[in-house]
Design a protein around this motif. Structure first.
Motif, PDB file in Angstrom:
ATOM      1  N   VAL A 131       0.822  -1.037   0.042  1.00 37.85           N
ATOM      2  CA  VAL A 131       0.299   0.068  -0.042  1.00 37.85           C
ATOM      3  C   VAL A 131       0.985   1.454   0.092  1.00 37.85           C
ATOM      4  CG1 VAL A 131      -1.817   1.268   1.229  1.00 37.85           C
ATOM      5  CG2 VAL A 131      -1.926  -1.303   1.299  1.00 37.85           C
ATOM      6  N   MET A 132       0.516   2.120  -1.008  1.00 37.01           N
ATOM      7  CA  MET A 132       1.308   3.689  -1.054  1.00 37.01           C
ATOM      8  C   MET A 132       2.794   3.287  -1.196  1.00 37.01           C
ATOM      9  SD  MET A 132      -1.005   5.907   1.890  1.00 37.01           S
ATOM     10  CE  MET A 132      -0.147   7.576   0.949  1.00 37.01           C
ATOM     11  N   GLU A 177       4.712   6.526  -2.377  1.00 36.14           N
ATOM     12  CA  GLU A 177       4.705   7.578  -1.263  1.00 36.14           C
ATOM     13  C   GLU A 177       5.843   7.165  -0.162  1.00 36.14           C
ATOM     14  OE1 GLU A 177       0.832   8.098  -3.164  1.00 36.14           O
ATOM     15  OE2 GLU A 177       2.068   6.501  -2.527  1.00 36.14           O
ATOM     16  N   LYS A 213      -2.614  10.655   1.667  1.00 37.94           N
ATOM     17  CA  LYS A 213      -3.511   9.645   1.519  1.00 37.94           C
ATOM     18  C   LYS A 213      -3.434   8.916   0.159  1.00 37.94           C
ATOM     19  CE  LYS A 213      -7.344  12.128   3.838  1.00 37.94           C
ATOM     20  NZ  LYS A 213      -8.586  12.722   3.774  1.00 37.94           N
ATOM     21  N   PRO A 214      -4.027   7.668  -0.014  1.00 41.17           N
ATOM     22  CA  PRO A 214      -3.558   7.005  -1.471  1.00 41.17           C
ATOM     23  C   PRO A 214      -4.290   7.716  -2.400  1.00 41.17           C
ATOM     24  CG  PRO A 214      -4.944   5.591  -0.005  1.00 41.17           C
ATOM     25  CD  PRO A 214      -4.624   6.896   0.969  1.00 41.17           C
ATOM     26  N   THR A 215      -3.742   7.660  -3.598  1.00 43.44           N
ATOM     27  CA  THR A 215      -4.356   8.200  -4.807  1.00 43.44           C
ATOM     28  C   THR A 215      -5.558   7.649  -5.140  1.00 43.44           C
ATOM     29  OG1 THR A 215      -3.090   7.031  -6.471  1.00 43.44           O
ATOM     30  CG2 THR A 215      -2.165   8.977  -5.649  1.00 43.44           C
ATOM     31  N   GLU A 218      -4.880   4.486  -6.915  1.00 42.54           N
ATOM     32  CA  GLU A 218      -4.448   3.218  -6.230  1.00 42.54           C
ATOM     33  C   GLU A 218      -5.784   2.625  -5.675  1.00 42.54           C
ATOM     34  OE1 GLU A 218      -1.739   1.792  -2.519  1.00 42.54           O
ATOM     35  OE2 GLU A 218      -1.543   3.814  -3.241  1.00 42.54           O
ATOM     36  N   THR A 219      -6.682   3.523  -5.046  1.00 46.43           N
ATOM     37  CA  THR A 219      -7.835   2.897  -4.501  1.00 46.43           C
ATOM     38  C   THR A 219      -8.783   2.382  -5.178  1.00 46.43           C
ATOM     39  OG1 THR A 219      -8.910   4.942  -4.468  1.00 46.43           O
ATOM     40  CG2 THR A 219      -7.748   4.684  -2.196  1.00 46.43           C
ATOM     41  N   ALA A 265      -6.744  -0.558  -0.089  1.00 44.62           N
ATOM     42  CA  ALA A 265      -5.959   0.618   0.263  1.00 44.62           C
ATOM     43  C   ALA A 265      -6.550   2.004   0.947  1.00 44.62           C
ATOM     44  CB  ALA A 265      -4.884   1.004  -0.523  1.00 44.62           C
ATOM     45  N   ARG A 266      -8.042   1.890   0.589  1.00 42.26           N
ATOM     46  CA  ARG A 266      -8.714   3.168   0.983  1.00 42.26           C
ATOM     47  C   ARG A 266      -8.457   4.008   2.280  1.00 42.26           C
ATOM     48  NH1 ARG A 266     -12.236  -1.230   1.274  1.00 42.26           N
ATOM     49  NH2 ARG A 266     -13.608  -1.190   3.105  1.00 42.26           N
TER      50      ARG A 266
END
Length: 346
Positions: free
Chosen positions: A21-22, A25, A296-298, A301-302, A308-309
């Motif tokens: 996840v992420m 980032e 926050k994830p993009t 990505e979500t 990943a939200r």
């Protein structure tokens, strides 16, 4: 709500490669460089460790309390020719792990907090309310299981646990129903517990399973996750060298609140006094924030990976100020009346 690390898109098969996840980032904040030593406190399926090792000619020490995750890392250890070491250990004990390896200090620490997708997807581990399995939830296999808590806690204790660690508004009603059902027969499997909770809470239109919060609360308690997180933050503060980066990805408000309180305290340079109360001396800041607030994830990505939200990333750079330490309770770890079952974990 809690989401797993090393998550993957729900339409992929069980053998699909897990997606950290992420990841972009995390790498941007961690900024691995040749010759550095970076600690991955939550190895899981190895997604972060792999990406870090591919980004720079550095060394990674990866920890995981789950022996299955450690055993699954052997291929990756071989692939990177000794630059990766995987250790079965809780991330709160990272100082012990690097001491045993003769490593004096770290250039980076990344923590991805929560349950892994692999653990959720293995019915026998008992983390999932959608798969039938024993009500276990122990990441490391030691200590009381979720079934032990469900069987042994008094009704008020169980309600307090579900309300506090699961942020569940119907905690009292859920606890009452659990106690009524366990009087008929012990609750030892996941689907029976999920069914009890669902009958109390009912189905909502948001797609979130009604047992999500109750299972989250039990998992956090069984694995002492919040105190482990604070312990890892304290240990990272002690073992990061000046300029070292701390990156934490959390998945629900309890975890994120702890990280936020810790970093707000450690980056603070003034006490915020008023005309009625002069400023009190503040120890030198041990960290400088890398970004304002949580990342926050993009949307991309979500959309690709719904698990990943709820992820939130916070990061900071270690200063040269001496470490401070502190009390876990001061950073949002609740005190729960379950010490008789969990020992020091409550």
């Amino acid at each position: 709500m809690s989401s797993p690390r090393d998550a993957r898109p729900s339409d992929e098969g069980a053998s699909a490669r897990h997606e950290p996840v992420m990841l972009a980032e995390v790498l941007a904040a961690l900024a691995p460089r040749d010759g550095e030593v970076i600690l991955d406190g939550t190895f899981g399926a190895g997604g972060y460790s792999r990406a870090i090792l591919e980004a720079a000619d550095c060394r990674v020490v990866a920890l995981d309390r789950d022996p299955n995750a450690v055993a699954g890392g052997f291929e990756l250890v071989s692939r990177f020719g000794g630059r990766l070491t995987v250790v079965e250990e809780r991330f709160a004990n990272l100082s012990t792990a690097i001491d045993d390896l003769g490593i004096p200090a770290l250039d980076g620490v990344v923590l991805d907090v929560g349950v892994s997708s692999m653990q959720l997807d293995e019915a026998r581990r008992g983390f999932s309310f959608r798969l039938e399995g024993p009500l276990d939830m122990r990441m490391g296999g030691d200590g009381p299981s979720a079934a032990d808590l469900v069987e042994s806690l008094e009704e008020k204790e169980l309600a307090a646990l579900i309300r506090t660690l699961g942020e569940e508004r119907r905690a009292s009603a859920i606890s009452r129903a659990i106690c009524a059902e366990r009087a008929k027969a012990p609750i030892t499997d996941t689907l029976r517990l999920a069914g009890i909770v669902e009958r109390v809470v009912g189905r909502a239109g948001d797609g979130i399973h009604p047992a999500t919060r109750t299972f989250q609360a039990l998992r956090i308690a069984v694995n002492d996750e919040l105190r482990q997180l604070v312990g890892a933050l304290f240990a990272a503060e002690r073992r990061l060298r000046p300029g070292g980066r701390l990156v934490v990805v959390s998945f629900h408000s309890l975890e994120d609140r702890i990280v936020k309180l810790f970093l707000n305290d450690r980056t603070r340079t003034a006490s915020g006094g008023s005309r009625h109360l002069p400023e009190a001396p503040v120890p030198p800041a041990t960290f400088e924030a890398l970004s304002h607030g949580a990342e926050k994830p993009t949307d991309e990505e979500t959309a690709r990976n719904p698990r990943a939200r709820s992820a939130r990333l916070r990061s900071a750079v270690r200063t040269s100020a001496p470490p401070r330490g502190g009390d876990a309770l001061a950073y949002g770890v609740p005190r729960l009346p379950i010490a008789r079952l969990m020992g020091d974990a409550s």
